[in-house]
Design a protein around this motif. Structure first.
Motif, PDB file in Angstrom:
ATOM      1  N   ALA A  33       0.841  -1.196   0.000  1.00  0.00           N
ATOM      2  CA  ALA A  33       0.000   0.000   0.000  1.00  0.00           C
ATOM      3  C   ALA A  33       0.873   1.242   0.000  1.00  0.00           C
ATOM      4  O   ALA A  33       1.997   1.223   0.507  1.00  0.00           O
ATOM      5  N   SER A  34       0.346   2.303  -0.544  1.00  0.00           N
ATOM      6  CA  SER A  34       1.060   3.583  -0.511  1.00  0.00           C
ATOM      7  C   SER A  34       0.852   4.215   0.864  1.00  0.00           C
ATOM      8  O   SER A  34      -0.085   3.854   1.595  1.00  0.00           O
ATOM      9  N   ILE A  35       1.699   5.161   1.193  1.00  0.00           N
ATOM     10  CA  ILE A  35       1.547   5.871   2.461  1.00  0.00           C
ATOM     11  C   ILE A  35       0.211   6.606   2.474  1.00  0.00           C
ATOM     12  O   ILE A  35      -0.475   6.645   3.499  1.00  0.00           O
ATOM     13  N   THR A  36      -0.198   7.139   1.343  1.00  0.00           N
ATOM     14  CA  THR A  36      -1.488   7.825   1.250  1.00  0.00           C
ATOM     15  C   THR A  36      -2.634   6.862   1.570  1.00  0.00           C
ATOM     16  O   THR A  36      -3.543   7.200   2.337  1.00  0.00           O
ATOM     17  N   GLU A  37      -2.597   5.669   0.999  1.00  0.00           N
ATOM     18  CA  GLU A  37      -3.644   4.672   1.271  1.00  0.00           C
ATOM     19  C   GLU A  37      -3.677   4.291   2.744  1.00  0.00           C
ATOM     20  O   GLU A  37      -4.755   4.177   3.348  1.00  0.00           O
ATOM     21  N   LEU A  38      -2.494   4.107   3.322  1.00  0.00           N
ATOM     22  CA  LEU A  38      -2.430   3.755   4.740  1.00  0.00           C
ATOM     23  C   LEU A  38      -2.960   4.889   5.610  1.00  0.00           C
ATOM     24  O   LEU A  38      -3.707   4.654   6.567  1.00  0.00           O
ATOM     25  N   ALA A  39      -2.581   6.123   5.276  1.00  0.00           N
ATOM     26  CA  ALA A  39      -3.046   7.281   6.048  1.00  0.00           C
ATOM     27  C   ALA A  39      -4.571   7.366   6.003  1.00  0.00           C
ATOM     28  O   ALA A  39      -5.222   7.617   7.033  1.00  0.00           O
ATOM     29  N   GLU A  40      -5.152   7.148   4.831  1.00  0.00           N
ATOM     30  CA  GLU A  40      -6.612   7.185   4.710  1.00  0.00           C
ATOM     31  C   GLU A  40      -7.254   6.074   5.525  1.00  0.00           C
ATOM     32  O   GLU A  40      -8.237   6.291   6.232  1.00  0.00           O
ATOM     33  N   LYS A  41      -6.700   4.886   5.423  1.00  0.00           N
ATOM     34  CA  LYS A  41      -7.269   3.734   6.136  1.00  0.00           C
ATOM     35  C   LYS A  41      -7.265   3.960   7.644  1.00  0.00           C
ATOM     36  O   LYS A  41      -8.202   3.569   8.336  1.00  0.00           O
ATOM     37  N   PHE A  42      -6.213   4.581   8.150  1.00  0.00           N
ATOM     38  CA  PHE A  42      -6.085   4.787   9.590  1.00  0.00           C
ATOM     39  C   PHE A  42      -6.512   6.190  10.032  1.00  0.00           C
ATOM     40  O   PHE A  42      -6.289   6.570  11.175  1.00  0.00           O
TER      41      PHE A  42
END
Length: 121
Positions: A33-42
């Motif tokens: 996952a990209s950092i952006t995807e992880l940030a959104e998820k969390f």
């Protein structure tokens, strides 16, 4: 050698001490996952997630690769063998202690039962 192993354990357990970082590892266990995807998820800012990923990366638990403007995260090559062995040593130690305690309790119960019979007779 011992100092290096100790530093690795410290870095690993520090990284694993945070629920968000454990969640990131679980997420990356399913897919990169990209950092952006992880940030959104969390539900975090990019800056906050970058810090979490940085801690995981320092511990060798995550690797990142930047392609263009996207930084992709994936599980690192470390498999936590040293950490598992460390935990297992203490699990065995405590299991042995609890087994000894169980034996003492059973002996006390037998003694109490025997003493109870003797007093009634």
């Amino acid at each position: 050698m011992v100092q290096y192993e100790s530093a690795r354990l410290d870095a690993s357990f520090a990284a694993l001490s945070d629920a968000t970082r454990r969640g990131v590892l679980e997420q990356l266990g399913c897919a990169d996952a990209s950092i952006t995807e992880l940030a959104e998820k969390f539900h975090m800012t990019l800056t906050g997630m970058k810090k979490h990923v940085g801690v995981l990366e320092q511990a060798g638990l995550v690797t990142t690769e930047k392609v263009g403007r996207v930084r992709t995260c994936r599980l690192g090559p470390r498999r936590l063998e040293e950490e598992t062995a460390w935990i297992e040593r203490y699990r065995q130690l405590w299991a042995a202690r609890f087994d000894e305690l169980d034996e003492i309790i059973e002996e006390l119960k037998r003694k109490e039962k025997f003493d109870g019979r003797t007093k009634r007779e």
